[in-house]
Design a protein around this motif. Structure first.
Motif, short mmCIF file in Angstrom:
data_model
loop_
_atom_site.label_atom_id
_atom_site.label_comp_id
_atom_site.label_asym_id
_atom_site.label_seq_id
_atom_site.Cartn_x
_atom_site.Cartn_y
_atom_site.Cartn_z
N VAL A 166 -5.98 -5.30 -13.20
CA VAL A 166 -5.56 -4.07 -13.86
C VAL A 166 -6.43 -3.86 -15.10
O VAL A 166 -6.49 -4.74 -15.97
CB VAL A 166 -4.07 -4.13 -14.27
N GLU A 216 -7.55 -1.63 -10.56
CA GLU A 216 -6.64 -0.51 -10.76
C GLU A 216 -6.66 -0.18 -12.25
O GLU A 216 -6.77 -1.09 -13.07
CB GLU A 216 -5.22 -0.85 -10.33
N ARG A 234 -4.97 1.67 -15.77
CA ARG A 234 -3.76 2.14 -16.43
C ARG A 234 -4.13 2.67 -17.82
O ARG A 234 -5.01 2.12 -18.48
CB ARG A 234 -2.73 1.01 -16.60
N GLU A 287 3.53 -4.46 -16.52
CA GLU A 287 3.07 -4.88 -15.19
C GLU A 287 3.32 -6.38 -15.02
O GLU A 287 2.38 -7.17 -15.09
CB GLU A 287 1.58 -4.56 -15.02
#
Length: 210
Positions: free
Chosen positions: A17, A37, A39, A78
């Motif tokens: 992340v 990913e 964020r 997360e």
């Protein structure tokens, strides 16, 4: 752990992340074979900087602090995920520079850097479940050649709004390289992410094939 998939270098169960929406940082990670990913970290950088600025601490420490806060903020949202935060600060003659807010500010900033050496401090922090598990900061020194006002104006016109997207008002992988007479430092540090030590940690964690 199962045998690494020969089609990929990333062997962790879940993607890394990235606590950032920076396209440059995401591209660097993906080009290195990392599943990513992104964020939005959702931290108030100026609120973090304000008390820091009066502390007298080195400017490179601010890059580390911001990287940690971004990683921690996302990791708390997360659970169980490995989260990477990163930040970069620019220092010249003891003064901190930020991303220019408009074209006029970009021209003024480039004029202020003209003929001087400035320092880019790039920091990265990895966090899991609200705890920092790794951090690193790296510095690059860049000599800006003396720039005539006419060149600065033309350069800004050529690169357009991209001059507003980086703390220095340039991208060394593009036309920005013409601003410099000497660059001393890791290429990834200049782009805003000390990638090699991050990769080494990810290999140690068993996230990357080694």
């Amino acid at each position: 752990m199962s045998e690494p998939d020969p089609a990929t270098l990333w062997i962790a169960d879940q993607p890394l992340v990235l606590a950032s929406t920076s396209r440059t940082r995401r591209n660097l990670l993906e080009a290195a074979g990392i599943a990513v990913e992104t964020r939005q970290p959702g931290v108030d950088e100026r609120a973090i900087e304000e008390p820091f600025s009066s502390s007298g601490a080195p400017i490179e420490d601010l890059a580390s602090l911001l990287a940690r806060e971004k990683a921690l903020a996302v990791s708390r949202r997360e659970p169980g995920r490995l989260v990477l935060g990163a930040d970069q600060t620019l220092e010249c003659d003891g003064r901190q520079f930020h991303k220019p807010v408009d074209i006029a500010a970009a021209r003024n900033q480039l004029a202020a850097l003209s003929g001087k050496t400035h320092h880019l401090h790039s920091a990265a922090a990895l966090a899991r479940d609200g705890e920092v598990v790794f951090e690193v900061v790296s510095t690059a020194d860049l000599d800006v050649r003396p720039l005539e006002e006419a060149f600065v104006t033309r350069y800004v016109e050529v690169v357009g709004d991209s001059v507003l997207s980086s703390v220095g008002g340039y991208q060394v992988e593009g036309a920005g390289v013409q601003l410099f007479s000497r660059i001393n430092g890791d290429h990834f540090t200049i782009l805003g992410l000390p990638l090699l030590p991050v990769l080494a940690f990810l290999r140690e964690e068993g996230c990357l094939a080694s």
